[in-house]
Design an enzyme around this catalytic site. Structure first.
Site, PDB file in Angstrom:
ATOM      1  N   CYS A  34      -3.174 -16.305  -6.849  1.00  0.00           N
ATOM      2  CA  CYS A  34      -2.235 -16.950  -5.921  1.00  0.00           C
ATOM      3  C   CYS A  34      -2.551 -18.426  -5.673  1.00  0.00           C
ATOM      4  O   CYS A  34      -1.774 -19.122  -5.031  1.00  0.00           O
ATOM      5  CB  CYS A  34      -2.199 -16.190  -4.608  1.00  0.00           C
ATOM      6  SG  CYS A  34      -1.925 -14.445  -4.833  1.00  0.00           S
ATOM      7  N   HIS A  85      -0.198 -20.435   1.115  1.00  0.00           N
ATOM      8  CA  HIS A  85       0.126 -19.236   0.342  1.00  0.00           C
ATOM      9  C   HIS A  85       0.672 -18.179   1.308  1.00  0.00           C
ATOM     10  O   HIS A  85       0.136 -17.970   2.399  1.00  0.00           O
ATOM     11  CB  HIS A  85      -1.126 -18.724  -0.380  1.00  0.00           C
ATOM     12  CG  HIS A  85      -0.917 -17.398  -1.025  1.00  0.00           C
ATOM     13  ND1 HIS A  85       0.197 -17.122  -1.786  1.00  0.00           N
ATOM     14  CD2 HIS A  85      -1.657 -16.257  -1.013  1.00  0.00           C
ATOM     15  CE1 HIS A  85       0.129 -15.871  -2.213  1.00  0.00           C
ATOM     16  NE2 HIS A  85      -0.986 -15.318  -1.755  1.00  0.00           N
ATOM     17  N   ASN A 112       4.626 -11.315  -0.631  1.00  0.00           N
ATOM     18  CA  ASN A 112       3.647 -12.146  -1.336  1.00  0.00           C
ATOM     19  C   ASN A 112       4.046 -12.239  -2.805  1.00  0.00           C
ATOM     20  O   ASN A 112       3.982 -11.246  -3.529  1.00  0.00           O
ATOM     21  CB  ASN A 112       2.260 -11.515  -1.185  1.00  0.00           C
ATOM     22  CG  ASN A 112       1.173 -12.284  -1.922  1.00  0.00           C
ATOM     23  OD1 ASN A 112       1.454 -13.184  -2.703  1.00  0.00           O
ATOM     24  ND2 ASN A 112      -0.068 -11.914  -1.675  1.00  0.00           N
TER      25      ASN A 112
HETATM   26  N1  ACO Z   1       1.659   1.640   7.173  1.00  0.00           N
HETATM   27  C1  ACO Z   1       1.062   2.306   8.185  1.00  0.00           C
HETATM   28  N2  ACO Z   1      -0.264   2.378   8.329  1.00  0.00           N
HETATM   29  C2  ACO Z   1      -1.022   1.767   7.401  1.00  0.00           C
HETATM   30  C3  ACO Z   1      -0.458   1.062   6.324  1.00  0.00           C
HETATM   31  C4  ACO Z   1       0.939   1.019   6.206  1.00  0.00           C
HETATM   32  N3  ACO Z   1       1.576   0.372   5.217  1.00  0.00           N
HETATM   33  N4  ACO Z   1      -1.465   0.538   5.566  1.00  0.00           N
HETATM   34  C5  ACO Z   1      -2.603   0.886   6.166  1.00  0.00           C
HETATM   35  N5  ACO Z   1      -2.349   1.630   7.271  1.00  0.00           N
HETATM   36  C6  ACO Z   1      -3.275   2.239   8.207  1.00  0.00           C
HETATM   37  C7  ACO Z   1      -4.655   2.395   7.635  1.00  0.00           C
HETATM   38  O1  ACO Z   1      -4.779   3.592   6.913  1.00  0.00           O
HETATM   39  C8  ACO Z   1      -5.495   2.374   8.899  1.00  0.00           C
HETATM   40  O2  ACO Z   1      -5.469   3.651   9.467  1.00  0.00           O
HETATM   41  P1  ACO Z   1      -6.769   4.273  10.176  1.00  0.00           P
HETATM   42  O3  ACO Z   1      -7.073   3.338  11.332  1.00  0.00           O
HETATM   43  O4  ACO Z   1      -6.314   5.621  10.592  1.00  0.00           O
HETATM   44  O5  ACO Z   1      -7.829   4.273   9.120  1.00  0.00           O
HETATM   45  C9  ACO Z   1      -4.770   1.423   9.815  1.00  0.00           C
HETATM   46  O6  ACO Z   1      -3.421   1.359   9.320  1.00  0.00           O
HETATM   47  C10 ACO Z   1      -5.353   0.039   9.849  1.00  0.00           C
HETATM   48  O7  ACO Z   1      -5.518  -0.420   8.512  1.00  0.00           O
HETATM   49  P2  ACO Z   1      -6.170  -1.790   8.187  1.00  0.00           P
HETATM   50  O8  ACO Z   1      -6.377  -1.904   6.701  1.00  0.00           O
HETATM   51  O9  ACO Z   1      -7.345  -1.992   9.070  1.00  0.00           O
HETATM   52  O10 ACO Z   1      -4.997  -2.789   8.624  1.00  0.00           O
HETATM   53  P3  ACO Z   1      -5.016  -4.356   8.699  1.00  0.00           P
HETATM   54  O11 ACO Z   1      -4.644  -4.786  10.051  1.00  0.00           O
HETATM   55  O12 ACO Z   1      -6.243  -4.944   8.083  1.00  0.00           O
HETATM   56  O13 ACO Z   1      -3.788  -4.734   7.768  1.00  0.00           O
HETATM   57  C11 ACO Z   1      -3.352  -5.598   5.580  1.00  0.00           C
HETATM   58  C12 ACO Z   1      -3.806  -4.402   6.396  1.00  0.00           C
HETATM   59  C13 ACO Z   1      -1.923  -5.906   5.961  1.00  0.00           C
HETATM   60  C14 ACO Z   1      -3.389  -5.213   4.099  1.00  0.00           C
HETATM   61  C15 ACO Z   1      -4.256  -6.809   5.868  1.00  0.00           C
HETATM   62  O14 ACO Z   1      -5.611  -6.432   5.780  1.00  0.00           O
HETATM   63  C16 ACO Z   1      -4.012  -7.958   4.906  1.00  0.00           C
HETATM   64  O15 ACO Z   1      -2.945  -8.525   4.866  1.00  0.00           O
HETATM   65  N6  ACO Z   1      -5.053  -8.375   4.156  1.00  0.00           N
HETATM   66  C17 ACO Z   1      -4.946  -9.466   3.238  1.00  0.00           C
HETATM   67  C18 ACO Z   1      -4.309  -8.991   1.971  1.00  0.00           C
HETATM   68  C19 ACO Z   1      -3.915 -10.109   1.071  1.00  0.00           C
HETATM   69  O16 ACO Z   1      -3.646 -11.204   1.494  1.00  0.00           O
HETATM   70  N7  ACO Z   1      -3.841  -9.796  -0.234  1.00  0.00           N
HETATM   71  C20 ACO Z   1      -3.279 -10.642  -1.198  1.00  0.00           C
HETATM   72  C21 ACO Z   1      -4.157 -11.777  -1.644  1.00  0.00           C
HETATM   73  S1  ACO Z   1      -3.320 -12.833  -2.712  1.00  0.00           S
HETATM   74  C22 ACO Z   1      -3.496 -12.356  -4.348  1.00  0.00           C
HETATM   75  O17 ACO Z   1      -4.305 -12.907  -5.075  1.00  0.00           O
HETATM   76  C23 ACO Z   1      -2.578 -11.262  -4.927  1.00  0.00           C
END
Ligand code: ACO
Length: 310
Positions: free
Chosen positions: A109, A235, A265
């Site tokens: 990205c 980004h 994204n």
């Molecule tokens: N819907 C409902 N619940 C979900 C979902 C979903 N889609 N996904 C995860 N959960 C649940 C999890 O299982 C967890 O449940 P638990 O507490 O019972 O274990 C809870 O929600 C919390 O999950 P977290 O992973 O802690 O949620 P977080 O607030 O961290 O959000 C997210 C997750 C959105 C993925 C976030 O961490 C994020 O955006 N990270 C950065 C990702 C990113 O930018 N990636 C791309 C990089 S660019 C590239 O090079 C492609």
């Protein structure tokens, strides 16, 4: 030093709109959860890198008022090429009817901003017209049964034509290309399953840190302060990442260009898509100090500071 300026900008979006409600039909998730945690409402899916990249490039060439045969180089940033080889850029070159050299770069990205930095160096070295395309079709590498990743990604493209700035106080002021390979396993797409896998929480944490550090570095290199920045084009991964980075940089959130609510994204395409939207809305105007900052798998990071205008 000759500075490169953006003289043309074009974008293309994936064919079909897929809303959070659509995803909630097959995944254990909800519109409310996705919007609260990411800021994403819908994404666009469909199209090849060639098709989307060439569409964005044609618009950029038109806006720059140049022909494809005038180009000296095509750089295409992608981490989701249509084929292992040839490069997407070779096919875009043929599609446009260009005759110049062409290559792909993969910095995930951060790739579009890497491309802007490379275009700047080639223009300093004497080239006159460089096309930088950022295109990704992440939907092809998304595990649609994995709610932790399927909610995040979309397909799209953006392209810019870069030429020597006609005025001394316009164009790219400073750039930075970084890599923290020790974090490479946080976000991968392996040949064994060809699906995006990530440690979302840790990516989030590191992303904010590297975005802030890269932004501060290009500002320091240009002898400028965060308070002087008129617009940030970050980004588009997660609205909360953008919010945290802006807070740490001490730049008001309103100065951040965002499109991820409707695009998700789109990796290499996300910065030019957000830039195009900000220009259309009048949030980026001639003479503005604009900061581009991307991060991604690698962990790669890149920033570019430019004075908007030709
Ligand atoms: N819907 C409902 N619940 C979900 C979902 C979903 N889609 N996904 C995860 N959960 C649940 C999890 O299982 C967890 O449940 P638990 O507490 O019972 O274990 C809870 O929600 C919390 O999950 P977290 O992973 O802690 O949620 P977080 O607030 O961290 O959000 C997210 C997750 C959105 C993925 C976030 O961490 C994020 O955006 N990270 C950065 C990702 C990113 O930018 N990636 C791309 C990089 S660019 C590239 O090079 C492609």
């Amino acid at each position: 030093m000759t500075r490169a300026a953006i003289t043309g900008l074009g974008t293309a979006a994936g064919h079909n709109v897929v809303t959070n409600h659509d995803l909630a039909k097959t995944l254990d998730t909800s519109d409310e959860w996705i919007v609260e945690r990411t800021g994403i409402h819908e994404r666009r899916i469909g199209g090849s890198c060639l098709e989307l990249g060439a569409q964005a490039a044609r618009t950029a060439l038109k806006e720059a008022e140049i022909d494809a045969t005038d180009l000296d180089l095509i750089i295409c940033s992608t981490c989701t090429p249509d084929q292992v080889f040839p490069a997407v850029s070779n096919r875009i070159q043929n599609e446009l009817g260009a005759t110049c050299g062409a290559f792909d770069l993969n910095a995930a990205c951060s790739g579009f901003t890497y491309g802007v930095s490379l275009a700047q160096s080639q223009i300093t070295a004497g080239m006159k017209r460089v096309l930088v395309v950022g295109v990704d079709t992440l939907s092809r590498f998304t595990d649609w049964d994995d709610r932790t990743t399927a909610i995040l990604f979309g397909d799209g493209a953006g392209a810019v034509v870069m030429e020597p700035a006609s005025s001394e106080d316009r164009g790219v002021l400073s750039t930075y290309m970084g890599s923290e390979g020790r974090f490479a396993d946080l976000l991968t797409c392996d040949f064994s399953d060809l699906f995006i896998r990530m440690d979302g929480k840790e990516v989030f944490r590191q992303a904010v840190r590297v975005m802030v550090a890269a932004s501060q570095r290009v500002l320091a290199d240009a002898g400028l302060k965060a308070a002087e920045v008129d617009a940030v084009v970050p980004h588009q991964a997660n609205f909360r990442i953008i919010e945290s980075a802006m807070k740490r940089l001490g730049i008001p959130l309103e100065k951040a260009a965002t499109v991820l609510d409707t695009t998700g994204n789109t990796s290499s395409a996300s910065i030019p898509l957000a830039m195009d939207s900000a220009v259309s809305k009048g949030s980026i105007r001639d003479g503005d100090l604009v900061l581009l900052v991307g991060f991604g798998a690698g962990m790669s990071v890149a920033a570019a500071l430019l004075r908007w205008g030709k």
